[in-house]
Scaffold this motif. Structure first.
Motif, short mmCIF file in Angstrom:
data_model
loop_
_atom_site.label_atom_id
_atom_site.label_comp_id
_atom_site.label_asym_id
_atom_site.label_seq_id
_atom_site.Cartn_x
_atom_site.Cartn_y
_atom_site.Cartn_z
N HIS A 107 -42.64 26.75 -17.94
CA HIS A 107 -42.14 25.44 -18.36
C HIS A 107 -42.12 24.48 -17.17
CE1 HIS A 107 -39.08 22.40 -19.37
NE2 HIS A 107 -39.51 22.55 -20.61
N THR A 108 -41.64 24.94 -16.04
CA THR A 108 -41.58 24.09 -14.85
C THR A 108 -42.97 23.71 -14.37
OG1 THR A 108 -39.46 25.03 -14.16
CG2 THR A 108 -40.81 24.01 -12.44
N VAL A 109 -43.88 24.67 -14.34
CA VAL A 109 -45.25 24.38 -13.93
C VAL A 109 -45.87 23.36 -14.89
CG1 VAL A 109 -47.58 25.37 -13.69
CG2 VAL A 109 -45.60 26.56 -12.72
N ALA A 110 -45.65 23.56 -16.19
CA ALA A 110 -46.20 22.63 -17.18
C ALA A 110 -45.61 21.24 -16.99
CB ALA A 110 -45.92 23.15 -18.59
N TYR A 111 -44.34 21.16 -16.66
CA TYR A 111 -43.68 19.87 -16.46
C TYR A 111 -44.22 19.18 -15.21
CZ TYR A 111 -39.81 17.25 -18.56
OH TYR A 111 -39.06 16.36 -19.27
N LEU A 112 -44.20 19.89 -14.09
CA LEU A 112 -44.55 19.26 -12.81
C LEU A 112 -46.05 19.01 -12.66
CD1 LEU A 112 -42.12 21.08 -10.36
CD2 LEU A 112 -41.81 18.90 -11.57
N CYS A 113 -46.86 19.86 -13.27
CA CYS A 113 -48.31 19.70 -13.15
C CYS A 113 -48.91 18.95 -14.34
CB CYS A 113 -48.98 21.07 -13.01
SG CYS A 113 -48.50 21.93 -11.51
N VAL A 114 -48.06 18.48 -15.23
CA VAL A 114 -48.46 17.71 -16.40
C VAL A 114 -49.55 18.45 -17.20
CG1 VAL A 114 -48.97 15.38 -17.25
CG2 VAL A 114 -48.00 15.65 -14.98
N LEU A 115 -49.25 19.70 -17.53
CA LEU A 115 -50.19 20.48 -18.32
C LEU A 115 -50.24 19.94 -19.74
CD1 LEU A 115 -49.49 24.15 -17.18
CD2 LEU A 115 -51.11 22.49 -16.23
N ARG A 116 -51.36 20.16 -20.37
CA ARG A 116 -51.61 19.65 -21.71
C ARG A 116 -50.58 20.18 -22.72
NH1 ARG A 116 -57.08 21.36 -24.29
NH2 ARG A 116 -55.64 22.68 -25.37
N ALA A 117 -50.16 19.31 -23.61
CA ALA A 117 -49.26 19.71 -24.70
C ALA A 117 -50.02 20.66 -25.62
CB ALA A 117 -48.79 18.48 -25.46
N PRO A 118 -49.38 21.63 -26.19
CA PRO A 118 -47.94 21.90 -26.25
C PRO A 118 -47.48 22.98 -25.27
CG PRO A 118 -48.98 23.14 -27.97
CD PRO A 118 -50.10 22.43 -27.20
N THR A 119 -48.12 23.13 -24.14
CA THR A 119 -47.77 24.20 -23.20
C THR A 119 -46.28 24.22 -22.87
OG1 THR A 119 -49.98 24.03 -22.24
CG2 THR A 119 -48.34 25.24 -20.96
#
Length: 146
Positions: A107-119
């Motif tokens: 979740h943190t990696v997805a948030y900070l690295c702006v990973l594609r939704a819905p990750t």
């Protein structure tokens, strides 16, 4: 207390989660410095002037990730501690703690690295599953003891 293997496992993952939260705080500070976006006028003045007393989208993203951790990790700390004291199987307890930890990291990696939704959303939901499971098991243990 650390003779309780489930509780020891819980403490291990809890410490890792707290360290992860500290890392996000450090990242937030570093982004503030790099972007020259300070939350307090005295900090802005120290780093170039009051014009840097401002918000920045990247800093705000870091802050949201940190706030989301507080909203989710603090309840986990309570639930996991109580759950580990009701005598769960070590393997099942470890699975609960590991799943929560791994998906909070994702979740943190997805948030900070702006990973594609819905990750990020999926990571959030999967991390909630062990929390709900622990809560239900704690309530069931309490209900059976009445």
């Amino acid at each position: 207390m650390l003779e309780n293997e489930a509780f020891s496992c819980f403490v291990f993952y809890s410490v890792l989660l707290v360290i992860k939260m500290y890392i996000i705080a450090i990242i937030t500070g570093q982004v503030r410095l790099r972007k020259k976006a300070f939350a307090n006028p005295e900090d802005a003045q120290r780093h170039g002037g009051v014009q840097y007393y401002r918000e920045d989208p990247d800093v705000e993203r870091c802050r949201r990730a940190h706030r989301n951790d507080m909203e989710n990790i603090f309840p986990f700390l309570f639930l996991g501690a109580v759950y580990s004291l009701i005598g769960p199987s070590l393997a099942v307890a470890r699975a609960h703690f590991l799943v929560f930890f791994l998906f909070r990291v994702l979740h943190t990696v997805a948030y900070l690295c702006v990973l594609r939704a819905p990750t990020r959303s999926l990571a959030y939901v999967v991390a909630q599953v062990p929390c709900v499971s622990m809560a239900v098991q704690v309530l069931a243990a309490l209900a059976s003891s009445w």
